[in-house]
Design a protein around this motif. Structure first.
Motif, PDB file in Angstrom:
ATOM      1  N   ILE A   1      15.740-126.664  -4.922  1.00 28.79           N
ATOM      2  CA  ILE A   1      16.728-126.827  -5.606  1.00 28.79           C
ATOM      3  C   ILE A   1      16.661-126.038  -6.979  1.00 28.79           C
ATOM      4  CG2 ILE A   1      17.735-128.781  -7.155  1.00 28.79           C
ATOM      5  CD1 ILE A   1      16.697-130.790  -4.987  1.00 28.79           C
ATOM      6  N   ALA A   2      15.479-125.743  -7.254  1.00 26.30           N
ATOM      7  CA  ALA A   2      15.335-124.880  -8.688  1.00 26.30           C
ATOM      8  C   ALA A   2      15.652-123.461  -8.390  1.00 26.30           C
ATOM      9  CB  ALA A   2      13.821-125.102  -9.143  1.00 26.30           C
ATOM     10  N   ARG A   3      15.837-123.139  -7.279  1.00 30.85           N
ATOM     11  CA  ARG A   3      16.689-121.818  -6.912  1.00 30.85           C
ATOM     12  C   ARG A   3      18.019-121.639  -7.135  1.00 30.85           C
ATOM     13  NH1 ARG A   3      13.768-122.368  -1.552  1.00 30.85           N
ATOM     14  NH2 ARG A   3      11.722-121.962  -1.834  1.00 30.85           N
ATOM     15  N   ARG A   4      18.564-122.696  -7.362  1.00 33.27           N
ATOM     16  CA  ARG A   4      20.136-122.612  -7.604  1.00 33.27           C
ATOM     17  C   ARG A   4      20.528-123.729  -8.945  1.00 33.27           C
ATOM     18  NH1 ARG A   4      19.756-119.065  -5.350  1.00 33.27           N
ATOM     19  NH2 ARG A   4      20.519-118.299  -3.472  1.00 33.27           N
ATOM     20  N   ARG A   5      19.604-124.577  -9.520  1.00 36.35           N
ATOM     21  CA  ARG A   5      19.807-125.429 -10.551  1.00 36.35           C
ATOM     22  C   ARG A   5      18.594-125.617 -11.301  1.00 36.35           C
ATOM     23  NH1 ARG A   5      23.750-129.331 -10.336  1.00 36.35           N
ATOM     24  NH2 ARG A   5      22.791-129.805 -12.041  1.00 36.35           N
ATOM     25  N   ARG A   6      18.826-125.923 -12.676  1.00 33.84           N
ATOM     26  CA  ARG A   6      17.788-125.943 -13.428  1.00 33.84           C
ATOM     27  C   ARG A   6      17.174-127.497 -13.326  1.00 33.84           C
ATOM     28  NH1 ARG A   6      14.729-123.084 -16.366  1.00 33.84           N
ATOM     29  NH2 ARG A   6      14.031-123.805 -18.503  1.00 33.84           N
ATOM     30  N   VAL A   7      15.989-127.515 -13.226  1.00 33.43           N
ATOM     31  CA  VAL A   7      15.502-128.912 -12.828  1.00 33.43           C
ATOM     32  C   VAL A   7      14.500-129.084 -13.780  1.00 33.43           C
ATOM     33  CG1 VAL A   7      14.086-130.048 -11.151  1.00 33.43           C
ATOM     34  CG2 VAL A   7      15.779-128.327 -10.382  1.00 33.43           C
ATOM     35  N   VAL A   8      14.385-130.452 -14.394  1.00 37.22           N
ATOM     36  CA  VAL A   8      13.579-130.888 -15.455  1.00 37.22           C
ATOM     37  C   VAL A   8      12.578-132.028 -14.807  1.00 37.22           C
ATOM     38  CG1 VAL A   8      13.059-131.855 -17.683  1.00 37.22           C
ATOM     39  CG2 VAL A   8      15.010-130.130 -17.384  1.00 37.22           C
ATOM     40  N   MET A   9      11.412-131.770 -14.940  1.00 35.53           N
ATOM     41  CA  MET A   9      10.483-132.978 -14.209  1.00 35.53           C
ATOM     42  C   MET A   9       9.634-133.234 -15.492  1.00 35.53           C
ATOM     43  SD  MET A   9       9.611-130.891 -10.882  1.00 35.53           S
ATOM     44  CE  MET A   9       9.737-129.355 -11.653  1.00 35.53           C
ATOM     45  N   PHE A  10       9.018-134.349 -15.396  1.00 35.13           N
ATOM     46  CA  PHE A  10       7.950-134.816 -16.373  1.00 35.13           C
ATOM     47  C   PHE A  10       7.073-135.968 -16.016  1.00 35.13           C
ATOM     48  CE2 PHE A  10      11.497-137.763 -17.051  1.00 35.13           C
ATOM     49  CZ  PHE A  10      10.699-138.885 -17.385  1.00 35.13           C
ATOM     50  N   ASP A  11       5.908-136.120 -16.261  1.00 37.57           N
ATOM     51  CA  ASP A  11       5.130-137.003 -15.958  1.00 37.57           C
ATOM     52  C   ASP A  11       5.276-138.214 -17.155  1.00 37.57           C
ATOM     53  OD1 ASP A  11       3.947-135.385 -14.153  1.00 37.57           O
ATOM     54  OD2 ASP A  11       2.279-134.801 -15.724  1.00 37.57           O
ATOM     55  N   LYS A  12       5.570-139.312 -16.461  1.00 37.89           N
ATOM     56  CA  LYS A  12       5.862-140.690 -17.215  1.00 37.89           C
ATOM     57  C   LYS A  12       4.705-141.139 -17.930  1.00 37.89           C
ATOM     58  CE  LYS A  12       7.339-143.589 -14.048  1.00 37.89           C
ATOM     59  NZ  LYS A  12       7.407-142.705 -12.576  1.00 37.89           N
ATOM     60  N   ARG A  13       4.945-141.780 -19.181  1.00 35.18           N
ATOM     61  CA  ARG A  13       3.741-141.948 -20.202  1.00 35.18           C
ATOM     62  C   ARG A  13       2.750-142.775 -19.146  1.00 35.18           C
ATOM     63  NH1 ARG A  13       5.177-146.591 -24.132  1.00 35.18           N
ATOM     64  NH2 ARG A  13       6.921-144.903 -24.821  1.00 35.18           N
ATOM     65  N   GLY A  14       1.549-142.385 -19.385  1.00 38.66           N
ATOM     66  CA  GLY A  14       0.417-143.041 -18.580  1.00 38.66           C
ATOM     67  C   GLY A  14       0.099-142.368 -17.096  1.00 38.66           C
ATOM     68  N   CYS A  15       0.825-141.234 -16.903  1.00 36.60           N
ATOM     69  CA  CYS A  15       0.626-140.702 -15.849  1.00 36.60           C
ATOM     70  C   CYS A  15       0.323-139.157 -16.121  1.00 36.60           C
ATOM     71  CB  CYS A  15       1.922-140.485 -15.072  1.00 36.60           C
ATOM     72  SG  CYS A  15       2.566-142.286 -14.553  1.00 36.60           S
ATOM     73  N   GLY A  16      -0.416-138.381 -15.032  1.00 33.45           N
ATOM     74  CA  GLY A  16      -0.413-136.875 -15.268  1.00 33.45           C
ATOM     75  C   GLY A  16      -1.319-136.547 -16.431  1.00 33.45           C
ATOM     76  N   ARG A  17      -0.554-135.603 -17.067  1.00 28.52           N
ATOM     77  CA  ARG A  17      -1.168-135.179 -18.461  1.00 28.52           C
ATOM     78  C   ARG A  17      -0.179-135.609 -19.437  1.00 28.52           C
ATOM     79  NH1 ARG A  17      -1.037-128.787 -16.140  1.00 28.52           N
ATOM     80  NH2 ARG A  17       0.316-129.622 -14.415  1.00 28.52           N
ATOM     81  N   SER A  18       0.556-136.581 -19.436  1.00 33.38           N
ATOM     82  CA  SER A  18       1.202-137.279 -20.532  1.00 33.38           C
ATOM     83  C   SER A  18       0.248-138.336 -20.915  1.00 33.38           C
ATOM     84  CB  SER A  18       2.408-137.797 -20.072  1.00 33.38           C
ATOM     85  OG  SER A  18       3.472-137.120 -19.735  1.00 33.38           O
ATOM     86  N   THR A  19       0.488-138.842 -22.269  1.00 37.29           N
ATOM     87  CA  THR A  19      -0.203-139.711 -22.891  1.00 37.29           C
ATOM     88  C   THR A  19      -0.772-141.069 -22.164  1.00 37.29           C
ATOM     89  OG1 THR A  19       0.931-139.241 -25.011  1.00 37.29           O
ATOM     90  CG2 THR A  19      -0.093-141.388 -24.842  1.00 37.29           C
ATOM     91  N   ARG A  20      -2.050-141.175 -22.440  1.00 36.99           N
ATOM     92  CA  ARG A  20      -2.413-142.443 -21.578  1.00 36.99           C
ATOM     93  C   ARG A  20      -3.265-143.227 -22.677  1.00 36.99           C
ATOM     94  NH1 ARG A  20      -5.689-140.310 -16.010  1.00 36.99           N
ATOM     95  NH2 ARG A  20      -4.248-138.527 -15.602  1.00 36.99           N
ATOM     96  N   GLY A  21      -3.813-144.521 -22.273  1.00 37.07           N
ATOM     97  CA  GLY A  21      -4.685-145.410 -23.120  1.00 37.07           C
ATOM     98  C   GLY A  21      -3.787-145.971 -24.032  1.00 37.07           C
ATOM     99  N   LEU A  22      -2.575-146.230 -23.748  1.00 39.56           N
ATOM    100  CA  LEU A  22      -1.623-147.145 -24.579  1.00 39.56           C
ATOM    101  C   LEU A  22      -1.917-148.846 -24.429  1.00 39.56           C
ATOM    102  CD1 LEU A  22       1.616-145.262 -23.694  1.00 39.56           C
ATOM    103  CD2 LEU A  22       0.377-145.100 -26.002  1.00 39.56           C
ATOM    104  N   GLY A  23      -2.542-149.096 -23.463  1.00 40.40           N
ATOM    105  CA  GLY A  23      -2.929-150.615 -23.317  1.00 40.40           C
ATOM    106  C   GLY A  23      -1.919-151.336 -22.680  1.00 40.40           C
TER     107      GLY A  23
END
Length: 296
Positions: free
Chosen positions: A49-71
């Motif tokens: 899809i990204a060959r034809r469109r701009r695609v924005v992905m993100f890791d949700k809070r608590g996931c991947g390299r996003s903020t963790r430890g929020l309780g």
């Protein structure tokens, strides 16, 4: 163009990846599922899809390299909705196309309930608007056979299981679900290699096991999507054993402005098993040209 960065919002830092080229169309923003997974397992379907469109992905809070430890109180579906709203504002977009996969598809329904004017077109992929999916699975011989299958724990999974109990639990759930995540079991080894490249967490599992998570879906999803009123694609594998295809047909029949695309010979991970058909379905719905239409 493929760029990644940390975006600081009100109370979380999100790992954001942008792929594709800028154009006149709104970007396609993606909500991954899991929920204790990162976005990378969706790349087989999103890269075309990204060959034809701009695609924005993100890791949700608590996931991947996003903020963790929020309780436990820091992980609720409605907080992801507001993270997404803030992220869209941060990136400078008035409106976006939104794709939600599995659990992310349920959060996408919450998002259009809260912020309908922010979404031009909505893709609900391998997800559900209903909680009563078990009746569609009962008595399905192949599903029952898959439940009895076991997957040998790869070396990478054994290493991660020993690092942290919560992460190990998430990895174990992913392995146990693998035979029902795919329809074509000949791709199982490839799928396990995809999982190996992921960054798992266990942040959402804690409030789930404590019974503290709020509903992933609106109270009246059908009404929310009817009120939303904008084009909605329901994209589903024909042999999905997580959310059977009957829930996709049911939703499409209840929402006038929706269309249904069922990917044959695919299960829950239809984007992985049939990436060409899956990505073409999304591009066609969003109004973009496919590679073959430009002689690519």
């Amino acid at each position: 163009m493929d760029g990644a960065r940390i975006v600081s919002l009100r109370d979380v830092d999100l790992f954001v990846r942008e792929m594709g080229t800028d154009g006149t169309s709104p970007p396609l923003v993606v909500l991954h599922g899991g929920p204790d997974w990162d976005h990378t397992y969706l790349l087989p379907g999103l890269e075309p899809i990204a060959r034809r469109r701009r695609v924005v992905m993100f890791d949700k809070r608590g996931c991947g390299r996003s903020t963790r430890g929020l309780g436990p109180d820091g992980y609720q579906p409605e907080l992801v909705v507001e993270d997404l709203f803030e992220l869209i504002h941060f990136l400078g977009h008035e409106v976006v196309d939104l794709l939600g996969f599995s659990t992310g598809g349920q959060v996408a329904q919450l998002f259009v309930e809260a912020h309908p004017r922010k979404v031009r077109r909505l893709v609900l992929a391998s997800t559900t608007a209903y909680g009563d999916v078990a009746p569609y699975l009962l008595g399905w011989p192949e599903y029952e056979r898959r439940l009895e299958m076991s997957v040998a724990q790869p070396a990478w999974a054994r290493r991660r299981s020993g690092e942290e109990d919560d992460v190990g639990r998430t990895v174990q759930w992913a392995l146990e679900a693998a035979p029902t995540a795919l329809w074509n079991l000949s791709r199982l080894d490839d799928y396990l290699q995809l999982l190996e490249r992921m960054t798992f967490s266990g942040e959402w599992g804690r409030p789930f096991l404590m019974g503290r998570l709020h509903a992933w879906r609106p109270a009246s999803p059908e009404q929310v999507l009817r009120d939303f009123g904008r084009p909605t694609l329901v994209l589903h594998g024909a042999y999905d054993m997580t959310f059977p295809v009957q829930v996709a047909r049911r939703l499409c029949a209840a929402v006038p402005n929706s269309s249904l695309n069922v990917i044959d010979q695919a299960g829950h991970m239809a984007h992985f098993e049939r990436p060409g058909e899956w990505s073409s379905a999304v591009l066609d719905f969003l109004g973009a040209e496919r590679p073959e239409e430009r002689g690519a």
